[in-house]
Design a protein around this motif. Structure first.
Motif, PDB file in Angstrom:
ATOM      1  N   GLY A 371       0.613  -1.328  -0.243  1.00  0.00           N
ATOM      2  CA  GLY A 371       0.113   0.157  -0.094  1.00  0.00           C
ATOM      3  C   GLY A 371       1.077   1.244   0.375  1.00  0.00           C
ATOM      4  N   ARG A 397      -0.106  10.072  -1.881  1.00  0.00           N
ATOM      5  CA  ARG A 397      -0.970   9.995  -3.076  1.00  0.00           C
ATOM      6  C   ARG A 397      -0.986   8.333  -3.673  1.00  0.00           C
ATOM      7  NH1 ARG A 397       0.086  12.260  -7.876  1.00  0.00           N
ATOM      8  NH2 ARG A 397       2.375  12.905  -7.256  1.00  0.00           N
ATOM      9  N   GLU A 398      -2.174   8.104  -3.944  1.00  0.00           N
ATOM     10  CA  GLU A 398      -2.096   6.239  -4.755  1.00  0.00           C
ATOM     11  C   GLU A 398      -1.497   6.545  -6.268  1.00  0.00           C
ATOM     12  OE1 GLU A 398      -5.619   3.687  -4.294  1.00  0.00           O
ATOM     13  OE2 GLU A 398      -5.004   3.965  -2.008  1.00  0.00           O
ATOM     14  N   ASP A 399      -1.762   7.603  -6.605  1.00  0.00           N
ATOM     15  CA  ASP A 399      -1.706   7.977  -8.018  1.00  0.00           C
ATOM     16  C   ASP A 399      -0.581   7.799  -8.326  1.00  0.00           C
ATOM     17  OD1 ASP A 399      -1.928  10.401  -7.009  1.00  0.00           O
ATOM     18  OD2 ASP A 399      -3.288  11.286  -8.660  1.00  0.00           O
ATOM     19  N   TYR A 401       1.938   5.774  -7.741  1.00  0.00           N
ATOM     20  CA  TYR A 401       2.366   4.724  -7.527  1.00  0.00           C
ATOM     21  C   TYR A 401       1.774   4.461  -8.523  1.00  0.00           C
ATOM     22  CZ  TYR A 401       4.465   6.405  -3.625  1.00  0.00           C
ATOM     23  OH  TYR A 401       5.712   6.876  -2.058  1.00  0.00           O
ATOM     24  N   GLU A 402       0.398   4.148  -8.823  1.00  0.00           N
ATOM     25  CA  GLU A 402      -0.651   3.772  -9.791  1.00  0.00           C
ATOM     26  C   GLU A 402      -0.841   5.033 -10.032  1.00  0.00           C
ATOM     27  OE1 GLU A 402      -2.633   0.473  -8.083  1.00  0.00           O
ATOM     28  OE2 GLU A 402      -1.340   0.240  -6.974  1.00  0.00           O
ATOM     29  N   SER A 405      -4.916   4.606 -10.389  1.00  0.00           N
ATOM     30  CA  SER A 405      -6.185   4.503  -9.265  1.00  0.00           C
ATOM     31  C   SER A 405      -7.670   4.999  -9.958  1.00  0.00           C
ATOM     32  CB  SER A 405      -5.122   5.009  -8.319  1.00  0.00           C
ATOM     33  OG  SER A 405      -5.789   4.924  -6.954  1.00  0.00           O
ATOM     34  N   PRO A 406      -8.193   4.242  -9.315  1.00  0.00           N
ATOM     35  CA  PRO A 406      -9.636   5.175  -8.693  1.00  0.00           C
ATOM     36  C   PRO A 406      -9.526   6.323  -8.096  1.00  0.00           C
ATOM     37  CG  PRO A 406      -9.429   3.185  -7.443  1.00  0.00           C
ATOM     38  CD  PRO A 406      -8.472   3.109  -8.444  1.00  0.00           C
ATOM     39  N   ARG A 407      -8.544   5.875  -7.201  1.00  0.00           N
ATOM     40  CA  ARG A 407      -8.340   7.664  -5.743  1.00  0.00           C
ATOM     41  C   ARG A 407      -7.468   8.564  -7.641  1.00  0.00           C
ATOM     42  NH1 ARG A 407      -6.949   6.640  -0.647  1.00  0.00           N
ATOM     43  NH2 ARG A 407      -8.072   8.688  -0.686  1.00  0.00           N
ATOM     44  N   ALA A 408      -7.440   8.501  -8.174  1.00  0.00           N
ATOM     45  CA  ALA A 408      -6.328   9.263  -8.568  1.00  0.00           C
ATOM     46  C   ALA A 408      -6.958  11.074  -8.400  1.00  0.00           C
ATOM     47  CB  ALA A 408      -6.500   9.174 -10.782  1.00  0.00           C
TER      48      ALA A 408
END
Length: 444
Positions: A371, A397-399, A401-402, A405-408
């Motif tokens: 995570g 920020r998840e985005d 790394y991905e 991501s739906p949380r961009a």
């Protein structure tokens, strides 16, 4: 009369104080009154300091401090002759001042000691000025300023000592009035849980490119927008980059347009820029772009702005691992340097009543974690930062790394430590193409 001709000690005042302590009775404790002013007694001449130390040792053991007991104490440590012998103790007892005069004479003794230290600082500065090379003058001035700051703080230390109940009634009375936050972030959900109080140190930490600078610059603009003075020490970004980021955030102009300049800036961009310029020029926001920032420089800037505006500024430091200590020490490790800086910043915040927000880098620990969410223990170079901080905000920020991501577009502000409120996670929106972070409801 020159500085060298000024009296720098008062043997009579020392004798009055020590005499009163030697003549102390159960009805009046002269030692306690003198100790509040003299502390460890280094303000006294060497012989008198030995007498004072004997008195305070006896007093600490709840023993009488009359001449016979002090004589026996000095004899047991082998200091009797160096203190002047029995005859000197008798002379001191005969010079005792009245009960109501002890603190007055102790204040004189302390004042003369402060004068000696001040003259010593000036003499060291003169010696340095004769030997310093032209290229090292700024460092010499900073060292002298730090020397004087140390003396000034020492002179004010007694203000921090007193009985709990002395001002408790006034404190309870003040509780009737709601406490206004000393600073605001401009992010509604974050301000609801992060109550910044005078003297707080807030650490904002994250891996590179998580948005630390966008976050703290947004805080600076929001806080200054309320009329509160704000000071930013920007060691990582120069003036042009900061100006571009401010204009992009306020005018909603693509940051890459401003970085390219010229034809990249469209007519609509110019219109929005010109619209926000008048407000930006009047903000109580001061910038310091010096590449080398020390705690004493921060202290001086805070005091100067407090004098100028009548209010203590919010201070933002970007970022703390780039700071230097006031005394250069080539043997210091990065851990020791950051620890020293952290402790000094905490002292400055408490001394001045400022809120200090420090950006900090995290180590790579989070990138090896599932995570990739950061933890307080990931702070790089110093555990002292964690100890000194009133609150620690970790940006994630998840985005980063991905990208898919739906949380961009979202940033988690993880309050890993929060002395004034709950530890929780506040989610906000990033618009890094505008160089800003916003509440989710304002992310249009």
């Amino acid at each position: 009369m020159t500085v060298q001709e000024l009296a720098t000690e008062s043997p009579e005042a020392e004798a009055h104080v020590l005499g009163a302590c030697l003549m102390a009775t159960p009805a009046y404790d002269a030692v306690a009154d003198a100790a509040r002013v003299l502390g460890d007694g280094t303000a006294l001449s060497p012989a008198n300091e030995l007498v004072w130390q004997a008195i305070t040792r006896l007093h600490g053991r709840s023993r009488p401090t009359g001449v016979p007991m002090v004589e026996a104490e000095l004899r047991s440590t082998g200091d009797l002759e160096r203190a002047g012998g029995v005859v000197r103790l008798s002379q001191l007892a005969m010079a005792a001042c009245g009960a109501g005069q002890v603190e007055h004479y102790a204040g004189l003794v302390a004042g003369y000691a402060a004068l000696r230290r001040y003259q010593g600082a000036l003499a060291r500065a003169q010696q340095t000025a004769r030997l310093v090379s032209p290229t090292d003058v700024p460092d010499a001035i900073r060292a002298h300023q730090a020397d004087l700051d140390y003396l000034a703080v020492g002179a004010e230390e007694d203000e921090h000592f007193g009985r709990l109940g002395d001002d408790l009634h006034e404190h309870v009375k003040a509780l009737e009035t709601p406490t206004e936050a000393a600073a605001v972030t401009g992010l509604m959900d974050l301000d609801a849980v992060l109550k910044m109080r005078p003297g707080n140190v807030i650490v904002v930490a994250g891996r590179p490119a998580m948005g630390k600078s966008a976050f703290t610059l947004g805080v600076a603009l929001a806080n200054a927008g309320t009329g509160r003075p704000t000071l930013v020490h920007s060691m990582e970004m120069g003036k042009a980059e900061v100006n571009n980021r401010v204009l992009a955030a306020r005018a909603r102009v693509g940051l890459h347009h401003l970085m390219d300049g010229g034809p990249a800036i469209e007519d609509g961009d110019w219109t929005r820029i010109l619209r926000v310029l008048p407000d930006l020029k009047t903000l109580p926001l001061w910038m310091d772009y010096a590449a080398r920032v020390t705690p004493s420089r921060v202290r001086h800037r805070i005091k100067a702005l407090t004098r100028e505006t009548g209010r203590v500024p919010l201070v933002i430091i970007d970022y703390v691992q780039l700071m230097d200590t006031d005394q250069r020490n080539g043997r210091q490790t990065a851990y020791e340097r950051v620890s020293d800086v952290s402790r000094e910043l905490k002292i400055i915040a408490e001394e001045t009543g400022a809120v200090i927000i420090c950006c900090a880098q995290l180590n790579r620990g989070s990138e090896h974690r599932e995570g990739k969410r950061p933890q307080v223990s990931d702070l790089r170079d110093s555990g002292q930062l964690e100890q000194d901080a009133s609150a620690i905000i970790l940006l994630h920020r998840e985005d980063a790394y991905e990208p898919a991501s739906p949380r961009a577009g979202e940033v988690d502000l993880i309050l890993g430590k929060n002395r004034n409120g709950p530890t929780c996670t506040v989610t906000v929106a990033h618009q890094l193409h505008f160089g800003r972070i916003r509440d989710m409801a304002q992310a249009d």
